[in-house]
Design an enzyme around this catalytic site. Structure first.
Site, PDB file in Angstrom:
ATOM      1  N   SER A  46      -6.087   0.330  -3.730  1.00 34.85           N
ATOM      2  CA  SER A  46      -5.513   0.204  -2.283  1.00 34.85           C
ATOM      3  C   SER A  46      -6.556   0.914  -1.510  1.00 34.85           C
ATOM      4  O   SER A  46      -7.142   0.335  -0.592  1.00 34.85           O
ATOM      5  CB  SER A  46      -4.071   0.487  -2.456  1.00 34.85           C
ATOM      6  OG  SER A  46      -3.472   0.124  -3.205  1.00 34.85           O
ATOM      7  N   CYS A 194       5.869   5.790  -4.592  1.00 30.30           N
ATOM      8  CA  CYS A 194       6.868   4.968  -4.003  1.00 30.30           C
ATOM      9  C   CYS A 194       8.161   5.638  -4.678  1.00 30.30           C
ATOM     10  O   CYS A 194       8.938   4.833  -5.569  1.00 30.30           O
ATOM     11  CB  CYS A 194       6.887   3.334  -4.263  1.00 30.30           C
ATOM     12  SG  CYS A 194       8.076   2.931  -3.063  1.00 30.30           S
ATOM     13  N   CYS A 372       8.699   3.568   3.241  1.00 29.55           N
ATOM     14  CA  CYS A 372       9.363   3.150   2.037  1.00 29.55           C
ATOM     15  C   CYS A 372      10.179   2.074   2.446  1.00 29.55           C
ATOM     16  O   CYS A 372      11.417   2.509   2.711  1.00 29.55           O
ATOM     17  CB  CYS A 372       9.962   4.297   1.150  1.00 29.55           C
ATOM     18  SG  CYS A 372      10.439   3.701  -0.472  1.00 29.55           S
TER      19      CYS A 372
HETATM   20  C1  LIG Z   1       6.961  -0.501  -8.493  1.00 31.65           C
HETATM   21  C2  LIG Z   1       6.120  -0.058  -7.246  1.00 31.65           C
HETATM   22  C3  LIG Z   1       6.662  -0.152  -5.897  1.00 31.65           C
HETATM   23  C4  LIG Z   1       5.906   0.196  -4.886  1.00 31.65           C
HETATM   24  N1  LIG Z   1       6.485  -0.041  -3.795  1.00 31.65           N
HETATM   25  C5  LIG Z   1       5.689   0.354  -2.584  1.00 31.65           C
HETATM   26  C6  LIG Z   1       6.029  -0.169  -1.251  1.00 31.65           C
HETATM   27  O1  LIG Z   1       7.060  -0.720  -1.282  1.00 31.65           O
HETATM   28  N2  LIG Z   1       5.540   0.576  -0.299  1.00 31.65           N
HETATM   29  C7  LIG Z   1       4.244   1.123  -0.371  1.00 31.65           C
HETATM   30  O2  LIG Z   1       3.585   1.542   0.741  1.00 31.65           O
HETATM   31  N3  LIG Z   1       3.886   1.247  -1.672  1.00 31.65           N
HETATM   32  C8  LIG Z   1       4.517   0.988  -2.548  1.00 31.65           C
HETATM   33  N4  LIG Z   1       4.094   1.308  -3.983  1.00 31.65           N
HETATM   34  C9  LIG Z   1       3.049   2.293  -4.109  1.00 31.65           C
HETATM   35  C10 LIG Z   1       1.584   1.935  -4.207  1.00 31.65           C
HETATM   36  O3  LIG Z   1       1.198   0.846  -4.591  1.00 31.65           O
HETATM   37  C11 LIG Z   1       0.677   3.011  -4.324  1.00 31.65           C
HETATM   38  O4  LIG Z   1       1.085   4.115  -3.538  1.00 31.65           O
HETATM   39  C12 LIG Z   1      -0.815   2.570  -3.918  1.00 31.65           C
HETATM   40  O5  LIG Z   1      -1.203   1.302  -4.374  1.00 31.65           O
HETATM   41  C13 LIG Z   1      -1.914   3.734  -4.206  1.00 31.65           C
HETATM   42  O6  LIG Z   1      -3.030   3.460  -3.732  1.00 31.65           O
HETATM   43  P1  LIG Z   1      -4.469   4.023  -4.609  1.00 31.65           P
HETATM   44  O7  LIG Z   1      -5.554   3.592  -4.080  1.00 31.65           O
HETATM   45  O8  LIG Z   1      -4.007   5.447  -4.286  1.00 31.65           O
HETATM   46  O9  LIG Z   1      -4.301   3.817  -6.271  1.00 31.65           O
HETATM   47  P2  LIG Z   1      -4.261   2.451  -6.863  1.00 31.65           P
HETATM   48  O10 LIG Z   1      -4.030   1.178  -6.102  1.00 31.65           O
HETATM   49  O11 LIG Z   1      -3.599   2.580  -8.127  1.00 31.65           O
HETATM   50  O12 LIG Z   1      -5.709   2.563  -7.528  1.00 31.65           O
HETATM   51  C14 LIG Z   1      -6.306   3.545  -8.391  1.00 31.65           C
HETATM   52  C15 LIG Z   1      -7.586   2.660  -9.030  1.00 31.65           C
HETATM   53  O13 LIG Z   1      -8.485   3.565  -9.571  1.00 31.65           O
HETATM   54  C16 LIG Z   1      -8.911   3.143 -10.832  1.00 31.65           C
HETATM   55  N5  LIG Z   1      -9.124   4.004 -11.758  1.00 31.65           N
HETATM   56  C17 LIG Z   1      -8.403   4.748 -12.572  1.00 31.65           C
HETATM   57  N6  LIG Z   1      -9.052   5.360 -13.479  1.00 31.65           N
HETATM   58  C18 LIG Z   1     -10.578   5.249 -12.974  1.00 31.65           C
HETATM   59  C19 LIG Z   1     -11.679   6.110 -13.401  1.00 31.65           C
HETATM   60  N7  LIG Z   1     -11.849   6.902 -14.587  1.00 31.65           N
HETATM   61  N8  LIG Z   1     -12.840   5.607 -12.756  1.00 31.65           N
HETATM   62  C20 LIG Z   1     -12.942   4.570 -12.061  1.00 31.65           C
HETATM   63  N9  LIG Z   1     -11.657   3.938 -11.573  1.00 31.65           N
HETATM   64  C21 LIG Z   1     -10.522   4.365 -11.879  1.00 31.65           C
HETATM   65  C22 LIG Z   1      -8.093   2.229 -11.291  1.00 31.65           C
HETATM   66  O14 LIG Z   1      -8.234   1.065 -12.098  1.00 31.65           O
HETATM   67  C23 LIG Z   1      -7.170   1.608  -9.964  1.00 31.65           C
HETATM   68  O15 LIG Z   1      -7.537   0.364  -9.714  1.00 31.65           O
HETATM   69  C24 LIG Z   1       4.681   0.652  -5.004  1.00 31.65           C
HETATM   70  C25 LIG Z   1       4.393   1.063  -6.409  1.00 31.65           C
HETATM   71  C26 LIG Z   1       4.981   0.580  -7.584  1.00 31.65           C
HETATM   72  C27 LIG Z   1       4.344   0.742  -8.722  1.00 31.65           C
END
Ligand SMILES: Cc1cc2nc3c(=O)[nH]c(=O)nc-3n(C[C@H](O)[C@H](O)[C@H](O)COP(=O)(O)OP(=O)(O)OC[C@H]3O[C@@H](n4cnc5c(N)ncnc54)[C@H](O)[C@@H]3O)c2cc1C
Length: 443
Positions: A46, A194, A372
């Site tokens: 994201s 979340c 949330c």
């Molecule tokens: C069941 C569930 C319900 C949720 N409900 C909500 C909600 O209602 N509202 C809301 O706002 N949020 C919600 N969330 C939370 C939300 O989805 C996350 O907080 C958000 O997607 C985080 O984004 P991010 O970019 O930090 O991490 P992510 O989107 O998880 O992305 C991290 C990326 O890093 C990559 N990566 C990992 N290791 C490496 C590496 N060594 N090298 C290169 N890339 C790597 C992964 O492949 C991944 O694509 C929910 C999550 C879940 C699981």
């Protein structure tokens, strides 16, 4: 002579030790790499995709790369509804290729090592890639293996978890197969993403059992490591009312440590009585796993004592390396880890990086906004929105601690569009401007 520095940002320099390592004329890079990007984004989830879209607009095509290993990207917030059979998992999936903005290079690898002193990362195929500015957006790691009996236990029926694409359909199967007994929902003893999701599925299970005439045969339990039902009092009060009216049992300070799937037993440690455990039989178990930072981050020089990316909570700039920035679940920002938080962070980070690139002081502050949507049935949601201080920061001029149908449709139908077409394209920076309008400029 080393290449001229890319901005006057006063990076540490090994070429001019007389200036106590601070020069502004030379890069410190001794990275052997020929692959160099003005902005390198690590992690294309994201936060990573939204920032690569924003950075491409800022510095132009060909100057931004994102390192991301996964073929597919998932809109994880939808998994709450997938686990309850209200959406298909396929609706949460898009190919990563289709989401990487044109003009941004997708490096389909995993980062294995950060070398911030050399402005360089190494990927799992041994390649070194250098950067002028680094954005870390790695998300977090799920640790099912920290619970004895998992992840193998997922091969048995009656157990599921909405937190992984591999196990979310098993939640729905367990709900459908439920006959009679305990339906148990857990919350681990670590930070989670979340923090509402572990209990949203409980409310949906309650509704499902009522709809299918099984509710009288179900003893529903929410076993949480936390000492509270929800961290923000305004919403916790509403949730306590719901659990009382719907006869849901909440066991605080209960931490799942073992699953015996052959016997359908779950073992919990009582956190307030060290050494004491309690075993519950289950007819259905929903596991929220322990979570933590990725190993590659933990072993780097970029983290705090707990292993999270150590950034300034207002500007999102790294505390030690001024050309490193962070967004999302991998950071140590003291707010709830959500996609909503990522959106609000993205607009602040965009501004911070713009200013740093112009050698100006960052001036926009992140207030900790996170949200949330607490799904309480198949057609109601309490929309929790709050800031760093745990104070409600609500978008709409109504009491959002009430269960509302309108908020459910927002969660199920509006937010996915906002995610795919707004956030991931770098256009949605959270509801801040709309909140101001809705509250006639008073908030
Ligand atoms: C069941 C569930 C319900 C949720 N409900 C909500 C909600 O209602 N509202 C809301 O706002 N949020 C919600 N969330 C939370 C939300 O989805 C996350 O907080 C958000 O997607 C985080 O984004 P991010 O970019 O930090 O991490 P992510 O989107 O998880 O992305 C991290 C990326 O890093 C990559 N990566 C990992 N290791 C490496 C590496 N060594 N090298 C290169 N890339 C790597 C992964 O492949 C991944 O694509 C929910 C999550 C879940 C699981």
């Amino acid at each position: 002579m080393a290449s001229p520095v890319f901005n006057a940002q006063r990076l540490l320099c090994r070429i001019c030790p007389g200036l106590r390592g601070v020069c502004g004329l030379h890069t410190t890079s001794s990275c052997a790499s020929k692959d160099h990007y003005k902005v390198l984004v690590v992690g294309g989830g994201s936060g990573g995709i939204t920032m690569s879209a924003r950075m491409k607009r800022k510095v132009g095509a060909g100057n931004v790369a994102v390192i991301e290993p996964s073929e597919n990207h998932y809109y994880q917030p939808l998994w709450t509804l997938v686990g309850a059979g209200a959406k298909a998992v396929s609706t949460s999936r898009r190919s990563t290729a289709s989401l990487i903005p044109s003009g941004v290079k997708w490096i389909k690898s995993q980062v294995q090592e950060f070398s911030p002193d050399k402005n360089c990362v190494r990927t799992d195929d041994g390649k070194e890639i250098s950067y002028q500015y680094l954005i870390v957006a790695l998300g977090l790691k799920l640790h099912y293996e920290k619970i004895k009996g998992l992840p193998e236990g997922f091969n048995y029926p009656k157990i599921g978890s909405n937190y992984s694409v591999e196990t979310v359909d098993k939640t729905w199967k367990a709900l459908q197969d439920f006959k009679e007994g305990n339906a148990i929902f857990t919350f681990p003893n670590t930070p989670v993403k979340c923090a509402g999701a572990p209990q949203k599925i409980m409310y949906l299970a309650d509704s499902y059992f009522r709809k299918t005439g099984k509710r009288s045969k179900a003893n529903i339990m929410y076993n949480t490591s936390l000492p509270v039902l929800f961290g923000i009092k305004k919403y916790a009060d509403s949730l306590w009312n719901i659990v009382k009216t719907r006869d849901l049992n909440v066991n605080l300070r209960h931490n799942l440590i073992e699953v015996r799937p052959d016997k359908q037993e779950a073992v919990f440690e009582k956190l307030d009585n060290p050494g004491e455990t309690v075993v519950f039989e289950y007819e259905m178990l929903h596991v929220t796993p322990p979570m933590g930072p990725h190993e590659v981050l933990k072993k780097s020089m970029l983290v705090d004592e707990a292993g999270w990316l150590d950034i300034d909570k207002d500007m999102l700039q790294h505390k030690k390396y001024p050309n490193v920035f962070g967004i999302g679940d991998c950071t140590n920002l003291p707010t709830a880890k959500t996609a909503a938080a990522v959106a609000a962070q993205s607009s602040v980070l965009d501004r911070t990086i713009s200013r740093v690139m112009k050698n100006e002081k960052p001036d926009k502050r992140y207030d900790g906004y996170t949200s949330c949507p607490l799904v309480t049935s198949y057609n109601t949601v309490i929309l929790a929105e709050f800031d760093y201080n745990g104070q409600p920061l609500e978008t709409f001029p109504i009491d959002q601690s009430k269960e509302r149908m309108s908020m459910f449709y927002m969660k199920a139908d509006v937010m996915p569009h906002l995610y795919w077409h707004g956030l991931l394209k770098g256009f949605w920076g959270g509801p801040g401007p709309y909140r101001k309008i809705m509250h006639l400029g008073m908030k």
